[in-house]
Design an enzyme around this catalytic site. Structure first.
Site, PDB file in Angstrom:
ATOM      1  N   ASP A 204       0.850  -1.189   0.000  1.00  0.00           N
ATOM      2  CA  ASP A 204       0.000   0.000   0.000  1.00  0.00           C
ATOM      3  C   ASP A 204       0.883   1.236   0.000  1.00  0.00           C
ATOM      4  OD1 ASP A 204      -2.369   1.742   0.311  1.00  0.00           O
ATOM      5  OD2 ASP A 204      -3.378  -0.133   0.830  1.00  0.00           O
ATOM      6  N   HIS A 279      -2.644   3.067  -4.756  1.00  0.00           N
ATOM      7  CA  HIS A 279      -2.156   2.555  -3.465  1.00  0.00           C
ATOM      8  C   HIS A 279      -0.734   2.020  -3.608  1.00  0.00           C
ATOM      9  CE1 HIS A 279      -5.636   3.109  -0.862  1.00  0.00           C
ATOM     10  NE2 HIS A 279      -6.422   2.646  -1.826  1.00  0.00           N
ATOM     11  N   GLU A 344      -9.676   2.645  -5.713  1.00  0.00           N
ATOM     12  CA  GLU A 344      -9.430   4.029  -5.308  1.00  0.00           C
ATOM     13  C   GLU A 344      -8.334   4.771  -6.089  1.00  0.00           C
ATOM     14  OE1 GLU A 344     -11.036   4.105  -0.795  1.00  0.00           O
ATOM     15  OE2 GLU A 344      -8.993   3.347  -0.976  1.00  0.00           O
TER      16      GLU A 344
HETATM   17  C1  ACM Z   1     -10.801  -0.616   0.202  1.00  0.00           C
HETATM   18  O1  ACM Z   1     -11.313  -0.580   1.340  1.00  0.00           O
HETATM   19  N1  ACM Z   1     -10.200   0.457  -0.301  1.00  0.00           N
HETATM   20  C2  ACM Z   1     -10.858  -1.806  -0.622  1.00  0.00           C
END
Ligand code: ACM
Ligand code: ZN
Length: 553
Positions: A204, A279, A344
């Site tokens: 991440d 991420h 995201e």
């Molecule tokens: C997530 O909670 N961004 C998969």
């Protein structure tokens, strides 16, 4: 007083007869208390009494489970039992495997004469053992406890199998790093709850945590961030100057192999997650060529939002990088499912980047959502060429789903519904019921959490197959999992607290029949479960049991 009551309840379940050697074969047995609730339990009359002449009967196929059983009986009851392929007339524990269409299933049939344990496979026998330990006594889970008196087992019949084939628990090791010893304990906790998949979130923004031999800077640079642990996650200024101490950690490939093997011995598959195209700030900090701007950036010490520094989708070197990373990942993880994230991504840089714009033109892509879809489909081709299946968060639906992809539905259930309706398999993990980083009791009583409110009762109420699906479409729901994002969980003890007892509720959601679920009965069984947790040294929340279902207005 409460503690005394719990001890008394526990004692009533402990199968110990201190003095009587001759057992009454006619008296009824007390119900047993098992989580997740088995499909069928029928209590019989009388008990099986273990003694030093009890024989464990197993052939080579069942030997690993038989040896595991023997060593646990020796630890707990001090009996060193012989394992033999020959079945005597009585006083034996028989392990056998008979394949059937219900994978991971088992039956236990016990009487004063014997305990017969049949599994559809080794995993089934393993789950039978988990059930047997629960029937013995909560004391069994205390590794230092020695049983006083004789070990008994009630006459009963259990027929058991999981409702869903996918029963997962996720753990984010980027926002906080957890040592190998804790990862093994987490796997033990999963096995205890008959979960079969550990979704390991290894990458991440705030840390890259898996050694990749071809790209050493991923861990040399990407696994370290300036240590701002004392500050609130959302108030860790970025970039930081003047600070020189690091928060860091990663798993070597050797450690990963050790963990995958440890999980496999517990019939748990480790599904790795390697995030892309967003991420990945930590990866870009290590290798700036991966982003559109190719600017040097830092590994953030805390929250960043929105996530705009993402992999460039117009640069073929980015795909070569990801394929090389995944190649090493697939060498380490035999899991058929490989999770590539996909969530995201704020794609504003793609709109400006000449390479990304050229890619959209060349590939006839109408917008950046279609460009993300191009990205995921190209990675899927590579994963499929290696005989694996791509899993992604539900954003991978946007711009068109890759042909064989499995969708992990987290932004509620609509992504799961859409995927199932189009014939794609789905793992359900909606934020409303399955985010174990949310508060599980009134925030004022709880350690700082990310927000949200997901009580034990809410988790227990969860039904993974949305009612919008027909019976046929419902078959695409592989199962469910809970997610543990660790921004606000600095150590393993805290992870356990957030996971338990909600994992007990989830285990029943994914294992037991929908019609058998009963919140009142579950709460009673949880009292015994708490004793098991205490004895096993698992940290858990006591407040969530009494927490209101919804936050008071
Ligand atoms: C997530 O909670 N961004 C998969
Ligand atoms: Zn670009």
């Amino acid at each position: 007083m409460k503690k005394l009551i719990l001890i008394l309840i526990a004692l009533s379940y402990i199968s110990v007869g201190c003095t009587q050697k001759k057992l009454d074969e006619t008296s009824d047995n007390q119900p047993v208390s098992i989580i997740p609730l088995p499909q069928k339990i029928e209590m019989g009359k009388g008990k099986f009494l273990f003694d030093k002449n009890t024989i464990i009967v197993a052939s080579q196929n069942e030997m690993q489970i038989a040896e595991n059983f023997a060593s646990e009986i020796e630890r707990f009851a001090g009996l060193k039992l012989k394992i033999s392929p020959e079945k005597p007339k009585s006083n034996f524990i028989l392990f056998s495997i008979k394949e059937n269409e219900k994978k991971e299933s088992y039956k236990i049939n016990s009487s004063a004469k014997s305990i017969e344990i049949e599994g559809s496979d080794k995993a089934g026998l393993f789950y039978a053992l988990q059930t047997i330990w629960q029937i013995f006594s909560p004391d069994f889970y205390n590794k230092n406890a020695k049983l006083q008196g004789d070990l008994q087992f009630p006459a009963l019949k259990i027929v058991d199998f999981p409702r869903f084939g996918y029963r997962g628990m996720h753990l984010d090791v980027s926002r906080h790093f957890f040592p190998v010893e804790f990862i093994k304990k987490y796997i033990d906790i999963l096995a205890f709850h008959k979960m079969n998949t550990f979704h390991w979130h290894l990458v991440d923004d705030q840390g890259w945590r898996i050694e990749i031999k071809k790209y050493p800077k991923l861990t040399e640079i990407g696994s370290k961030r300036i240590n701002r642990e004392e500050a609130h996650w959302r108030k860790r200024d970025f970039p930081i100057t003047g600070d020189t101490t690091y928060y860091e950690g990663f798993y070597t490939q050797e450690e990963i192999r050790e963990i995958v093997a440890y999980a496999s011995e517990r019939y748990i598959t480790v599904m790795p997650e390697i995030e892309m195209p967003a991420h990945v700030t930590a990866a870009i900090a290590a290798y700036p060529f991966l982003s559109c701007s190719q600017k040097q950036i830092e590994v953030p010490s805390g929250s960043i939002w929105p996530i705009t520094e993402i992999y460039c989708a117009g640069n073929d070197s980015v795909f070569a990088f990801n394929e090389a990373v995944l190649e090493e990942v697939m060498e380490l993880f035999p899991s058929k499912y490989i999770h590539i994230g996909g969530d995201e991504a704020t794609k504003t840089n793609w709109e400006k980047c000449p390479k990304c714009k050229k890619r959209m033109k060349d590939e006839n892509l109408a917008n950046v959502n279609e460009l993300q879809s191009y990205f995921i489909k190209r990675i899927e081709k590579f994963i499929v060429s290696k005989g694996r299946i791509l899993v992604g968060w539900d954003e991978i639906l946007e711009g068109g789903l890759a042909p064989e992809a499995v969708v992990m539905s987290w932004r509620g259930i609509k992504g799961g519904i859409e995927a199932a309706k189009s014939g794609h398999y789905v793992m359900m993990t909606p934020g409303t019921h399955c985010y174990f980083d949310h508060y599980q009791a009134l925030p004022a009583q709880e350690p700082l959490a990310i927000g949200g409110y997901t009580t034990l009762e809410k988790v227990y109420s969860y039904e993974p197959i949305p009612e919008e699906l027909t019976a046929e479409e419902g078959k695409y729901i592989l199962g469910a999992q809970a997610n543990i994002w660790t921004e606000y969980m600095p150590d393993g003890n805290h992870v356990e607290y957030m996971a338990l007892p909600r994992m007990s509720a989830l285990s029943e959601v994914v294992w037991s029949e929908k019609s058998a679920k009963n919140w009142e009965d579950f709460q009673k069984r949880l009292e015994i479960q708490f004793l098991r947790y205490q004895n096993a040294g698992f940290n858990y929340s006591k407040t969530t049991l009494k927490a209101p279902l919804n936050l008071p207005k």
